[in-house]
Design a protein around this motif. Sequence first.
Motif, short mmCIF file in Angstrom:
data_model
loop_
_atom_site.label_atom_id
_atom_site.label_comp_id
_atom_site.label_asym_id
_atom_site.label_seq_id
_atom_site.Cartn_x
_atom_site.Cartn_y
_atom_site.Cartn_z
N TYR A 4 0.83 -1.19 0.00
CA TYR A 4 0.00 0.00 0.00
C TYR A 4 0.87 1.25 0.00
O TYR A 4 1.84 1.33 0.75
CB TYR A 4 -0.87 0.05 1.26
CG TYR A 4 -1.81 -1.11 1.44
CD1 TYR A 4 -3.08 -1.09 0.90
CD2 TYR A 4 -1.43 -2.23 2.18
CE1 TYR A 4 -3.95 -2.14 1.07
CE2 TYR A 4 -2.29 -3.29 2.36
CZ TYR A 4 -3.55 -3.25 1.81
OH TYR A 4 -4.40 -4.29 1.99
N THR A 5 0.48 2.22 -0.78
CA THR A 5 1.05 3.56 -0.68
C THR A 5 0.37 4.24 0.50
O THR A 5 -0.61 3.72 1.05
CB THR A 5 0.80 4.37 -1.95
OG1 THR A 5 -0.62 4.49 -2.14
CG2 THR A 5 1.44 3.72 -3.17
N ALA A 33 8.93 -1.24 2.79
CA ALA A 33 9.78 -1.11 1.60
C ALA A 33 9.64 0.31 1.08
O ALA A 33 8.81 1.09 1.55
CB ALA A 33 9.37 -2.12 0.54
N ARG A 34 10.46 0.62 0.10
CA ARG A 34 10.40 1.94 -0.55
C ARG A 34 10.43 1.74 -2.05
O ARG A 34 11.05 0.82 -2.56
CB ARG A 34 11.59 2.80 -0.13
CG ARG A 34 11.58 3.10 1.35
CD ARG A 34 11.80 4.57 1.59
NE ARG A 34 11.62 4.89 3.00
CZ ARG A 34 10.67 5.67 3.47
NH1 ARG A 34 9.83 6.24 2.64
NH2 ARG A 34 10.57 5.92 4.74
N GLY A 38 11.55 6.62 -3.56
CA GLY A 38 11.66 6.87 -2.13
C GLY A 38 10.36 6.89 -1.36
O GLY A 38 10.35 7.17 -0.16
N TYR A 39 9.26 6.60 -2.03
CA TYR A 39 7.97 6.58 -1.34
C TYR A 39 7.83 5.29 -0.53
O TYR A 39 8.22 4.21 -0.98
CB TYR A 39 6.81 6.69 -2.34
CG TYR A 39 6.77 8.02 -3.04
CD1 TYR A 39 6.24 9.13 -2.40
CD2 TYR A 39 7.26 8.16 -4.33
CE1 TYR A 39 6.21 10.36 -3.04
CE2 TYR A 39 7.23 9.39 -4.97
CZ TYR A 39 6.70 10.48 -4.32
OH TYR A 39 6.67 11.70 -4.94
N GLY A 40 7.25 5.42 0.66
CA GLY A 40 7.06 4.27 1.52
C GLY A 40 5.96 3.35 1.02
O GLY A 40 4.95 3.80 0.47
N LEU A 41 6.17 2.06 1.21
CA LEU A 41 5.17 1.04 0.90
C LEU A 41 4.86 0.29 2.20
O LEU A 41 5.75 0.01 2.99
CB LEU A 41 5.67 0.07 -0.16
CG LEU A 41 5.91 0.68 -1.54
CD1 LEU A 41 6.57 -0.36 -2.47
CD2 LEU A 41 4.61 1.18 -2.14
#
Length: 121
Positions: A4-5, A33-34, A38-41
């Motif tokens: 999920y974002t 994860a990223r 660089g966005y978080g997952l």
Amino acid sequence: MNRYTISKLAEGAGVSVHIVRDYLLRGMLRPVARTQGGYGLFDEAALQRLCLVRAAFEAGIGLDALARLCRALDTSDGDQAAAQLTALRQIVKRRREALADLEAQLATLPSEHSTRRVCHE
């Protein structure tokens, strides 16, 4: 495995993206994860935690207590996690008792319809 974002995580829990970001800053959620950008997952466990934290917050549990619980759950210190869960259960018990007392007091009040007065001038 679902990833999920922040926006999908917020949608899944029925909260705003701002709430998710606030909880991230408080250390209550962590990405698993990223993306290359660089966005978080986030995973299902993060969604479950978000739902738990939100339900507890809506029930009147403070964010500081919830942050302590999340930090304890994230460490390998089972004793600290158990202590935080016990503290949270005590808060819930006291809130339940207070709400039961309030409900009993409200039941003794006259209903709105019986106390409403009609003024004719």
